[in-house]
Structure formats: structure tokens, C-alpha cells
Scaffold this motif. Structure first.
Motif, mmCIF file in Angstrom:
data_model
loop_
_atom_site.group_PDB
_atom_site.id
_atom_site.type_symbol
_atom_site.label_atom_id
_atom_site.label_comp_id
_atom_site.label_asym_id
_atom_site.label_seq_id
_atom_site.Cartn_x
_atom_site.Cartn_y
_atom_site.Cartn_z
ATOM 1 N N GLY A 196 46.487 66.077 3.903
ATOM 2 C CA GLY A 196 47.364 67.010 3.190
ATOM 3 C C GLY A 196 48.422 66.288 2.383
ATOM 4 O O GLY A 196 48.696 66.640 1.221
ATOM 5 N N ILE A 197 49.015 65.265 2.977
ATOM 6 C CA ILE A 197 50.056 64.508 2.279
ATOM 7 C C ILE A 197 49.476 63.797 1.059
ATOM 8 O O ILE A 197 50.054 63.845 -0.039
ATOM 9 C CB ILE A 197 50.711 63.505 3.241
ATOM 10 N N LEU A 198 48.327 63.156 1.224
ATOM 11 C CA LEU A 198 47.707 62.445 0.107
ATOM 12 C C LEU A 198 47.269 63.404 -0.994
ATOM 13 O O LEU A 198 47.389 63.094 -2.187
ATOM 14 C CB LEU A 198 46.508 61.631 0.603
ATOM 15 N N ILE A 207 53.723 72.551 7.276
ATOM 16 C CA ILE A 207 54.691 71.450 7.240
ATOM 17 C C ILE A 207 54.085 70.148 6.731
ATOM 18 O O ILE A 207 54.813 69.251 6.315
ATOM 19 C CB ILE A 207 55.359 71.227 8.622
ATOM 20 N N THR A 208 52.751 70.033 6.739
ATOM 21 C CA THR A 208 52.105 68.846 6.161
ATOM 22 C C THR A 208 50.994 69.213 5.177
ATOM 23 O O THR A 208 50.138 68.390 4.872
ATOM 24 C CB THR A 208 51.506 67.948 7.269
ATOM 25 N N SER A 209 50.977 70.437 4.699
ATOM 26 C CA SER A 209 49.898 70.857 3.799
ATOM 27 C C SER A 209 50.051 70.236 2.424
ATOM 28 O O SER A 209 51.154 69.863 1.998
ATOM 29 C CB SER A 209 49.891 72.382 3.672
ATOM 30 N N SER A 269 40.726 68.055 0.817
ATOM 31 C CA SER A 269 40.926 69.475 1.123
ATOM 32 C C SER A 269 40.099 69.897 2.331
ATOM 33 O O SER A 269 40.572 70.636 3.208
ATOM 34 C CB SER A 269 40.545 70.320 -0.097
ATOM 35 N N SER A 270 38.851 69.416 2.400
ATOM 36 C CA SER A 270 37.988 69.740 3.540
ATOM 37 C C SER A 270 38.544 69.183 4.838
ATOM 38 O O SER A 270 38.568 69.868 5.873
ATOM 39 C CB SER A 270 36.586 69.174 3.286
ATOM 40 N N LEU A 271 39.030 67.947 4.804
ATOM 41 C CA LEU A 271 39.600 67.335 6.005
ATOM 42 C C LEU A 271 40.887 68.028 6.424
ATOM 43 O O LEU A 271 41.137 68.223 7.623
ATOM 44 C CB LEU A 271 39.856 65.849 5.735
ATOM 45 N N GLU A 272 41.684 68.423 5.456
ATOM 46 C CA GLU A 272 42.946 69.099 5.766
ATOM 47 C C GLU A 272 42.713 70.417 6.494
ATOM 48 O O GLU A 272 43.434 70.772 7.437
ATOM 49 C CB GLU A 272 43.734 69.336 4.472
#
Length: 421
Positions: free
Chosen positions: A203-205, A49-51, A188-191
């Protein structure tokens, strides 16, 4: 013309003041929504939902809807109802694909899509402005014409081409995608760590700033540009006066016919751009029926946005997001979205109750309870329902927004030069 501008600025004054969305309110609403989605993700485990993938897909799905809605905005602000947006989008998809293949250049396809849609808009303007045809009838005719013309041209031109056929074009060269340098890896790593709020923001950014088509950027910029032209220039004031009080505008020297023609042709061009985006960027090929009602959903986004660009963009983003969610996340993500719906309905209930609107508050409260019960007794959403999600959201947001809508006063009214009332 100074007097004309002063009087024109008061055209909407007799109407009751409505809520105006400010940047501060918008940013607070977006922040609250991100926090809500993050909480729901943690509770349900529906990471899509937030990827970044969902957000990137949502943008791609929202752009054609936003362009169709923007086209509707231009036409209806000048007083011409345009339900022919779907047919103009069809023309944009076909001509965009044809020129992209013919010249081996996707930007040639973009220009051709604009022209194809503008021709549809010109026909609609000719019927409604010059000949006084009912706007709805003309719009339906444009939709039928767009379908028939694209089917005929596909059979005549794409048949026999390598990779083409009666219902599809050969592959179209793609438009370059761009990213902000150096952000994909860290985001990507933080997501992937699924940290509350931080991973959701990442993910949003990543969805907003990684692998974004140049045409997407152009389309997004058209929204603030349209706001500036329609609300911050004398040209836009005259155009909007034609949709509010055309008789008064004519008495002040405004050529009402000219401004209506300009608005409807631009409307068709915007819809055609949305169609070209579908064939060139979204799929890389023209297929018969690929507009799939997006012209009508764009019209719904425009109404949801109260005939203003900012609200229109929010509506298009909402429809694009729900469509992306059902495509990528399937039943699990849509099931998690039910909790978001519950929270929003509870907020609507409280808001209506504080304004002493008992009936709307009761309806929203009952709907919230029903959705919550459905969420608790199910684990996922059937595939048939997930495919219907974007259309259901369309109906829900229009029903919830209906009480605050304010269409242009002369929208859909047939105008004849020299009339007195």
C-alpha cells in the motif's frame, strides 16, 4: 575567501551540539514506524492507515506544507523571520490559476505561482532588510495584503468567465500524472489480501509510485536540492552566515543585504509554488481561502524539523498523513491512530527517563495513559475531532520537539549595514 569559509564554518560552533539525523537512523525509524502501523492495522482492522489511497493523498497534502516550510527555511537561515508565508501562498494560488486558465497550460500556472510568491517575498525583504521593519509586523502585513489582493483580482478577472466567479476560477488544465510501469496491478492485489507487513508495504509503495503528479516530483526534489545548496556550497555557507553572525559575515566581505534579499525572494517563490500546487494539482481550480492556514502549518513543520530540510520533510509528511487519514478513513482510522500515539508517548517517556529528565518523562507518561484510556472507552472519534486532528498533531509535535530546537542565532534580528554588534 578561503579564510571566510573557514570562519563561516565555525559560526555555529559555540552552540551546544545537537542530535543529527543520519540516513541509517532515518531508515531504521521508518522501518519501525511501518511495522508499528502494520501491527495497529491488524489489531484494529483500520486498513486505511496504510492503504495506497491514503499514502497518495498524504503526499498531495504534504507538498504544499513542505513548500511553505522550505520557504520559511530559506528566509530564516538568512536571519529573516517569514510568517508571511500564508499570504505568499495565497498569491501563488491565484496567479497559478490565472496563468493556467489564461494560457491553457498548467506549467504556465506553475511559473506564475512562483513569480507571485516571489513578489510577496520581495515586498517582505524590502520592508525587513532595507527599511528595518519588524519581521513579524511585515509578515502579518503580507498575509493581509495577499488576502486582499487575491479577493480583488478574483472579482475583477474571474467574474464573468465560464465556470468562474467572485471566489473561484474556471477549471485549470491538469498536470500529467506518472506511475512506475507494471507495479500497480501486483501491488494492488497484494494490498487487498491484508497480509501482515507485506500488504502494508504494498500500500505504501503504491501510494508513492502510482499516479504521482510531475509537479509533486519536482517539489520533492527541491528538498534535497535546497540541502545541497545551503549546506554544500560556498553560496549556502555565506547565506547561513547572514542568519548566524551577520556582522562577522560582513567583516569577511559577504554582502549581507544581497544574501538576505535572495533568501527571502526564494522563500516567497517556494511558498508560491505550494500555492500553485493547491490550485492546479490538488483541486484543479482556485477557490478563495483554499490555503486554509497551510502557510502557518509549514512554518510549524520547519520548526519541528529544527530548521533543516530533512526534518522539515518529516514534519510535512506527518501533517499530510494525519490530514489524509481524517479525510479518507474518518473516525475509525483516527481512532486507530490513538494507539500509535500511545506507543510513541511511551517511547518518549522511556527516552526522557533514561536521560534523568523526570518531569518530561512524567508528563509524557501521563499523556500516554490518558490517550490509552480514551481509546479503550471509545469506539470511534467524533467528526469534529477528526477535522481538528492535523492541527492537534501540530501542537503535539512542537511541544515534544521544543527541547531540542536550535534556531539561527540572528533569526529575526534587524540588521543594519556597518553595525558593530
Amino acid at each position: 575567501m578561503a579564510t571566510g569559509i573557514k570562519v563561516g564554518a565555525e559560526l555555529e560552533a559555540p552552540r551546544k551540539a545537537i542530535f543529527r539525523l543520519t540516513w541509517k537512523t532515518l531508515l531504521l525509524a521508518i522501518a519501525a514506524l511501518v511495522v508499528l502501523l502494520s501491527v495497529i492495522r491488524v489489531i484494529t482492522g483500520a486498513n486505511d492507515i496504510t492503504s495506497g489511497g491514503t499514502m497518495n493523498a498524504a503526499i498531495g497534502l504534504a507538498v504544499p506544507i513542505a513548500m511553505a516550510g522550505l520557504g520559511g527555511l530559506w528566509a530564516e537561515r538568512a536571519g529573516v523571520v517569514n510568517i508571511g508565508l500564508e499570504g505568499m501562498m495565497m498569491l501563488g494560488t491565484w496567479f497559478g490559476a490565472w496563468a493556467g486558465v489564461q494560457f491553457a497550460n498548467p506549467w504556465a500556472g506553475v511559473v506564475a505561482g512562483l513569480v507571485g510568491g516571489a513578489v510577496g517575498g520581495l515586498l517582505h525583504a524590502l520592508a525587513t532588510v532595507t527599511f528595518g521593519v519588524d519581521h513579524i509586523i511585515s509578515g502579518v502585513a503580507i498575509n493581509i495584503l495577499g488576502l486582499g489582493v487575491t479577493q480583488y483580482l478574483s472579482k475583477q478577472i474571474f467574474t464573468g468567465m465560464q465556470g468562474g466567479g467572485e471566489t473561484q476560477s474556471p477549471p485549470i488544465p491538469g498536470i500529467t500524472k506518472v506511475s512506475l510501469p507494471g507495479i500497480d496491478g501486483p501491488l494492488s492485489s497484494l494490498e487487498k489480501q491484508h497480509i501482515f507487513l507485506l500488504s502494508d508495504l504494498a500500500g505504501i509503495l503504491r501510494g508513492l509510485f502510482v499516479d504521482v503528479s510531475l509537479l509533486t516530483i519536482v517539489a520533492i526534489l527541491l528538498i534535497p536540492l535546497s540541502f545541497f545548496v545551503l549546506w554544500r556550497t560556498a553560496f549556502g555557507l555565506r547565506l547561513r552566515s547572514c542568519g548566524e553572525r551577520p556582522v562577522a559575515a560582513e567583516s569577511l566581505g559577504v554582502n549581507v543585504y544581497k544574501y538576505k534579499y535572495i533568501a527571502v525572494v526564494v522563500s516567497g517563490a517556494m511558498a508560491g509554488l505550494g500555492g500553485a500546487f493547491l490550485s492546479i494539482v490538488a483541486s484543479g481550480i482556485y477557490r478563495e481561502g483554499q490555503t486554509a492556514g497551510r502557510g502557518f502549518i509549514g512554518l510549524a513543520a520547519m520548526i519541528f524539523g529544527n530548521w533543516r530540510p530533512g526534518g522539515l520533510a518529516a514534519g510535512a509528511a506527518l501533517f499530510g498523513y494525519t490530514d489524509a487519514l481524517q479525510l479518507r478513513g474518518g473516525g475509525l482510522s483516527v481512532h486507530a491512530l490513538l494507539l500509535v500515539v500511545v506507543v510513541l508517548l511511551v517511547a518518549v517517556t522511556v527516552w526522557q527517563a533514561t536521560r534523568a529528565r523526570v518531569r518530561p518523562a512524567a508528563i509524557a507518561g501521563v499523556m500516554a495513559a490518558l490517550v490509552l484510556v480514551y481509546y479503550l472507552v471509545t469506539d470511534t472519534i467524533p467528526q469534529e475531532f477528526t477535522q481538528f486532528t492535523p492541527h492537534l498533531v501540530t501542537l503535539l509535535v512542537l511541544s515534544l520537539a521544543a527541547q531540542r530546537l536550535r534556531m539561527p542565532a540572528a533569526d529575526g534580528v534587524i540588521y543594519r549595514k556597518g553595525q558593530t554588534g
